[in-house]
Design an enzyme around this catalytic site. Structure first.
Site, short mmCIF file in Angstrom:
data_model
loop_
_atom_site.label_atom_id
_atom_site.label_comp_id
_atom_site.label_asym_id
_atom_site.label_seq_id
_atom_site.Cartn_x
_atom_site.Cartn_y
_atom_site.Cartn_z
N ARG A 99 -1.04 1.91 2.47
CA ARG A 99 -0.04 0.84 2.30
C ARG A 99 0.44 0.28 3.64
O ARG A 99 1.09 -0.76 3.68
CB ARG A 99 1.14 1.37 1.48
CG ARG A 99 0.83 1.47 -0.01
CD ARG A 99 1.88 2.23 -0.76
NE ARG A 99 1.80 3.65 -0.48
CZ ARG A 99 2.58 4.56 -1.06
NH1 ARG A 99 3.51 4.18 -1.90
NH2 ARG A 99 2.44 5.83 -0.75
N GLN A 100 0.12 0.96 4.74
CA GLN A 100 0.45 0.44 6.07
C GLN A 100 -0.77 -0.31 6.61
O GLN A 100 -1.39 0.09 7.59
CB GLN A 100 0.86 1.57 7.00
CG GLN A 100 2.13 2.30 6.55
CD GLN A 100 2.60 3.34 7.55
OE1 GLN A 100 2.60 3.10 8.75
NE2 GLN A 100 2.98 4.51 7.06
N ASP A 174 2.87 -6.95 -11.48
CA ASP A 174 3.32 -7.92 -10.48
C ASP A 174 2.20 -8.93 -10.24
O ASP A 174 1.08 -8.76 -10.72
CB ASP A 174 3.75 -7.25 -9.17
CG ASP A 174 2.67 -6.33 -8.61
OD1 ASP A 174 1.51 -6.79 -8.49
OD2 ASP A 174 2.96 -5.17 -8.31
N LYS A 197 7.69 -9.87 -10.21
CA LYS A 197 8.41 -8.84 -9.45
C LYS A 197 8.93 -9.42 -8.15
O LYS A 197 8.19 -10.08 -7.41
CB LYS A 197 7.50 -7.63 -9.16
CG LYS A 197 8.20 -6.50 -8.41
CD LYS A 197 7.28 -5.32 -8.17
CE LYS A 197 6.33 -5.55 -7.02
NZ LYS A 197 5.58 -4.32 -6.64
N ASP A 224 -2.28 -0.39 -12.68
CA ASP A 224 -1.97 -0.48 -11.25
C ASP A 224 -2.88 0.47 -10.50
O ASP A 224 -3.54 1.33 -11.12
CB ASP A 224 -0.50 -0.15 -11.00
CG ASP A 224 0.08 -0.94 -9.82
OD1 ASP A 224 -0.71 -1.44 -9.00
OD2 ASP A 224 1.32 -1.05 -9.72
#
EC number: 2.7.6.1
Length: 317
Positions: A99-100, A174, A197, A224
Site C-alpha cells: 500500500r506504500q 469503492d 467512498k 476487494d
C-alpha cells in the site's frame, strides 16, 4: 526444458501450511530448510539438502509480523544464492508494504519499491505474486514477475452458492475496485453497483452513496483485494443494508484482519466472509462466518508452468 525432478519447494515460517499444500498439489514434499533464531533474535538459516542446479521456489508471504517475515525471506534468499541453484523464484502469496506504492504526500518513502529492490538484491531470479494491491508494483521489479489472481478460486466458491442471476448484485466497495468488480461480474453474472467512498484521513473513510444497481431484496456480493481494518468493507455493507439487500457476502484475497477488524466484522450483518489462505488465519481471528478457500492448486499450476517455461497467463483465459 528442465526435468520435473529438479523442481523443489521451500518455505520459511510465514505460512508453512500453504506451502505444504502447494508442494502436495505438485506431488512432492517441502525441501529441507531450517529457519531458527539466535538468542538475540537474529534469523538463522540452513539449507539441509543439495540444491545445486535445482529450480528453487521459496513460498513466503510477507504478512504479520511483516518485518520479521520479510527479513526471514531475505536471509533465506541469501542462503540459496550462495548454494548455486539454477534459478530462485520467490512466491509471494501476500506482498507486504504494497500500500506504500506512491508519494501521496510530501517527504514519504515508496516502500513497495524498496522491498522490491531488497528481494532482487538478496538473490531472487523472478517473483510470483498473488493479487498485488496495486498493479504498478510489477514495474518496481527489475526481474520477471508473474502476477496471479485468486478470482477463479473465489468465483468457483460463489457459483456453488447457486444464487439466481436476477437476485445477484456485484457490489464494488469503492470506485477504485470497479475493474475488479466488473471482472467478477463477467464470470458469475448478476448486475453491478458501486459504493461512493470518501477518504477523510489515511485510516478513516466514509461511504456516501450507492451508484447504480437496485439492491432491494437482492444478494449483494462485495469483492476487494484485502480486508485490513475492515472499515471500508463494513461501511459498504451498511450502505447495502440501507439500500435493502437481504443477504451480503464479502470476498477478499488477503485476510489481513488487523486493528479492530474482527470486532467490526463480528458486529456486521454479513452472511459470509470469503478469504483465501494467502495469510494464515490464527484461532483468535476465526469467526463462524469466515470461510477460507485455498489457492494451493492455482499457485501450484503457476509454479509448474514457470518451471516448464510455459505461459502463466493461460491460467486466466
Amino acid at each position: 526444458m528442465m526435468t520435473p525432478t529438479k523442481l523443489k519447494i521451500f518455505t520459511g515460517n510465514a505460512n508453512r501450511p500453504l506451502a505444504e499444500r502447494i508442494a502436495d498439489s505438485l506431488g512432492d514434499s517441502l525441501g529441507k530448510l531450517s529457519v531458527t533464531r539466535f538468542p538475540d533474535g537474529e534469523t538463522s538459516v540452513r539449507i539441509e539438502e543439495d540444491v545445486r542446479g535445482r529450480d528453487v521456489f521459496i513460498v513466503q508471504p510477507t504478512c504479520h509480523p511483516v518485518n520479521e517475515n520479510l527479513m526471514e525471506l531475505l536471509v533465506i534468499l541469501d542462503a540459496f544464492k550462495r548454494s548455486s541453484p539454477a534459478r530462485i523464484t520467490v512466491v509471494l502469496p501476500y506482498y507486504g508494504y504494497a500500500r506504500q506504492d506512491r508519494k501521496d504526500v510530501g517527504r514519504v518513502p515508496i516502500t513497495a519499491k524498496l522491498v522490491a529492490n531488497l528481494i532482487t538484491a538478496a538473490g531472487a531470479s523472478r517473483v510470483l505474486a498473488l493479487d498485488l494491491h496495486a498493479a504498478q508494483i510489477q514495474g518496481f521489479f527489475d526481474i520477471p514477475l508473474d502476477h496471479l489472481h485468486a478470482a477463479p478460486v473465489i468465483n468457483e466458491y460463489i457459483r456453488k452458492l447457486e444464487i439466481p442471476n436476477d437476485q445477484l448484485v456485484v457490489l464494488s466497495p469503492d470506485e477504485g475496485s470497479i475493474k475488479r468488480a466488473l471482472s467478477h461480474q463477467k464470470k458469475i453474472g448478476g448486475s453491478l453497483a458501486i459504493v461512493d467512498k470518501r477518504r477523510s484521513t489515511a485510516t478513516e473513510t466514509h461511504q456516501a452513496n450507492l451508484i447504480g444497481g437496485d439492491l432491494r431484496d437482492k444478494v449483494a456480493i462485495l469483492f476487494d483485494d484485502m480486508i485490513s481494518t475492515a472499515g471500508s468493507l463494513v461501511g459498504a455493507v451498511n450502505v447495502a443494508v440501507q439500500a435493502g439487500a437481504r443477504e451480503i457476502y464479502a470476498c477478499a484475497t488477503h485476510g489481513v484482519l488487523c486493528g479492530s477488524a474482527i470486532e467490526r466484522l463480528k458486529n456486521a450483518p454479513i452472511k459470509q466472509i470469503i478469504i483465501t489462505d494467502t495469510i494464515p488465519l490464527p484461532p483468535e481471528k476465526q469467526l463462524p462466518n469466515i470461510k477460507v478457500v485455498s489457492v494451493d492448486f492455482l499457485v501450484a499450476n503457476a509454479i509448474k508452468r514457470i518451471h516448464h517455461n510455459e505461459s502463466v497467463s493461460k491460467l486466466f483465459e
